[in-house]
Design an enzyme around this catalytic site. Sequence first.
Site: not given
Ligand code: IPM
Ligand code: MG
Length: 361
Positions: A146, A195, A227, A251, A255
Amino acid sequence: MNMKIGVIKGDGIGPEIVDEAMKVLDRIAEVYGHSLSYTQLLMGGASIDANGVPLTEETLEAARESDAVLMGSIGGDAKTSPWYQLEPSKRPEAGLLALRKGLNLFANLRPAVLYQELKGACPLKEEIADRGFDMMIMRELTGGLYFGERSTREENGVLVARDELTYSETEIRRIAKRGFDIAMKRRKKVTSVDKANVLDSSRLWRKVVEEVAKDYPEVTLEHMLVDNCAMQLVKDPAQFDVILTENMFGDILSDEASMVTGSIGMLASASLNETKFGLYEPSGGSAPDIAGQGIANPIATILSAAMMLKYSFDLDEEAAAIEEAVSAVLKDGYRTIDIMSDGMKQIGTKEMGDRICSYIK
Ligand code: IPM
Ligand code: MG
């Protein structure tokens, strides 16, 4: 104690949920005799509207001058919001990335906990939900893909896009140390996710994590390929204590982990640098579809404020008081719409904040 808190309410449901977290912090200050001051800061879409850019130098400076920053959420609907007509480096998310980098917030803590009261919302099989789980995802936040160089160019008549993934030993070592330190306060297990069967950056990650592990003989270290980890999170989430991983994997996995709890509106997060300073925000997004309706769940933001008390101010008792108040409200059957189930009492954002306050005595 005197706490100077920067506040980024942000976009979408941000302002509503942050107001409730501030209400709870005020209540804590009153009950425990602390003093609080807030400085409102603009970042993301709100800053684009006011200043033309998602993060200004002044905001970054003001954030640096505070002891900690409490944040709501940023961004809007990518299809309809004018913010997404701008080039990527000027959109709300770019402000968040620049803020993390500018404050050197390399360690991102994302707890994923299955609340027994909310077990019904867990999408996993009943026997897995019954076992419960409580993990901490430690995501490296200022390196890797990133923050590498990127470009899109035409080469021999075709477009070619490049994103560079770089990690230095120093970057890996500091997040690994944080991961092991946190594990020492928990169940003393670290699962380092990479990985390494493909990537050089992952092989270096593994080597450095193993070196750091030598200083923590009480902590059990295991390595897991990303994975496989994605699979294990739905198969047997109870096996995890601390998951330590790089930026993009963290990231994605965070989620996934939050979805597995069934209640992303409950999950807090902290982003820390080498000092006591931290940025605290809910794990969920700005939910523009329900903004302004007074129905958003403020608990994730309220629990982020609890993390702030713990990590930036060492106020463990006050942090625990907030966590207990949240549990008590859930036990008494109060729910916002996102975690509502049969037989429970549905309430709005403000009432949730008020009820949590009423349990802090
Ligand atoms: C998070 C979000 C951010 C990230 C985005 C909005 C840049 O998805 O905080 O996880 O990927 O870090
Ligand atoms: Mg995120």
